[in-house]
Design a protein around this motif. Structure first.
Motif, mmCIF file in Angstrom:
data_model
loop_
_atom_site.group_PDB
_atom_site.id
_atom_site.type_symbol
_atom_site.label_atom_id
_atom_site.label_comp_id
_atom_site.label_asym_id
_atom_site.label_seq_id
_atom_site.Cartn_x
_atom_site.Cartn_y
_atom_site.Cartn_z
ATOM 1 N N LEU A 23 17.708 50.726 21.313
ATOM 2 C CA LEU A 23 16.436 50.026 21.495
ATOM 3 C C LEU A 23 15.577 50.729 22.546
ATOM 4 N N ARG A 24 16.170 51.095 23.653
ATOM 5 C CA ARG A 24 15.417 51.798 24.706
ATOM 6 C C ARG A 24 14.880 53.123 24.174
ATOM 7 N N SER A 25 15.680 53.841 23.422
ATOM 8 C CA SER A 25 15.244 55.120 22.858
ATOM 9 C C SER A 25 14.123 54.934 21.837
ATOM 10 N N GLU A 26 14.264 53.920 20.975
ATOM 11 C CA GLU A 26 13.228 53.647 19.958
ATOM 12 C C GLU A 26 11.868 53.438 20.597
ATOM 13 N N VAL A 27 11.836 52.701 21.699
ATOM 14 C CA VAL A 27 10.560 52.351 22.320
ATOM 15 C C VAL A 27 10.112 53.403 23.325
ATOM 16 N N PHE A 28 10.950 53.730 24.300
ATOM 17 C CA PHE A 28 10.515 54.575 25.402
ATOM 18 C C PHE A 28 10.420 56.055 25.039
ATOM 19 N N VAL A 29 11.215 56.518 24.090
ATOM 20 C CA VAL A 29 11.198 57.934 23.726
ATOM 21 C C VAL A 29 10.386 58.154 22.452
ATOM 22 N N VAL A 30 10.726 57.445 21.374
ATOM 23 C CA VAL A 30 10.091 57.688 20.079
ATOM 24 C C VAL A 30 8.698 57.053 20.007
ATOM 25 N N GLU A 31 8.617 55.727 20.177
ATOM 26 C CA GLU A 31 7.331 55.034 20.042
ATOM 27 C C GLU A 31 6.309 55.529 21.062
ATOM 28 N N GLN A 32 6.734 55.693 22.319
ATOM 29 C CA GLN A 32 5.801 56.117 23.356
ATOM 30 C C GLN A 32 5.689 57.634 23.453
ATOM 31 N N ASP A 33 6.392 58.333 22.572
ATOM 32 C CA ASP A 33 6.334 59.795 22.498
ATOM 33 C C ASP A 33 6.480 60.418 23.889
ATOM 34 N N CYS A 34 7.556 60.011 24.561
ATOM 35 C CA CYS A 34 7.778 60.429 25.942
ATOM 36 C C CYS A 34 9.188 61.008 26.073
ATOM 37 N N VAL A 35 9.238 62.284 26.341
ATOM 38 C CA VAL A 35 10.540 62.916 26.546
ATOM 39 C C VAL A 35 10.926 62.718 28.007
ATOM 40 N N TYR A 36 11.955 61.923 28.224
ATOM 41 C CA TYR A 36 12.430 61.690 29.583
ATOM 42 C C TYR A 36 13.901 61.323 29.524
ATOM 43 N N GLN A 37 14.559 61.356 30.680
ATOM 44 C CA GLN A 37 15.992 61.098 30.768
ATOM 45 C C GLN A 37 16.231 59.602 30.950
#
Length: 147
Positions: A23-37
């Protein structure tokens, strides 16, 4: 209505941990198009607030006692599945998280690092902006405090 569970890292089942990270990856990485750790080594210190609808994880936060993340107690990684946002579950998971901070850490002072576009949402929950806007992982944020 969400079913809320609050767990230490060691109490999370493998499936709960997987669903949380997904869920965190779906929103913070994919949906928000943000590459972060996202896996920042802090999950083991946090209490995890999980919000379930029909036995499916759709909302989540992690909370920290004072000194573990900020000087004050804090709530972070606030997330609601995209297809569930129209139902105001963000308020449900945040209210449960605020209550958990009070109940588990015996404090009413909570600091968050809020994405700027969510300032009104957090203001509605009693948070007030402190300081200037800043970039975190390329996204405008602002510190907010509830006391």
């Amino acid at each position: 209505m969400l079913t809320i569970k609050i767990k230490r890292f060691s109490e999370l089942s493998i499936h709960e941990l997987y669903d949380t990270l997904q869920l965190r990856s779906e929103v913070f990485v994919v949906e928000q198009d943000c590459v972060y750790q996202d896996l920042d080594g802090k999950d083991e210190e946090a209490l995890h607030v999980l919000g379930f609808k029909n036995n499916k994880l759709i909302a989540y936060t992690r909370i920290f006692k004072a000194g573990d993340y900020f000087k004050e107690a804090s709530i972070g990684r606030v997330v609601v599945a995209k297809n569930e946002r129209d139902f105001k579950y963000g308020y449900d998971i945040m209210k449960a998280s605020i209550k958990a901070v009070h109940d588990c850490f015996n404090t009413t002072v909570i600091k968050i690092s809020a994405q700027v576009y969510l300032k009104k949402f957090y203001s509605n929950l009693g948070f007030k902006t402190i300081g200037e806007q800043y970039l975190e992982d390329g996204i405008p944020h602002v510190a907010m405090l509830k006391d």
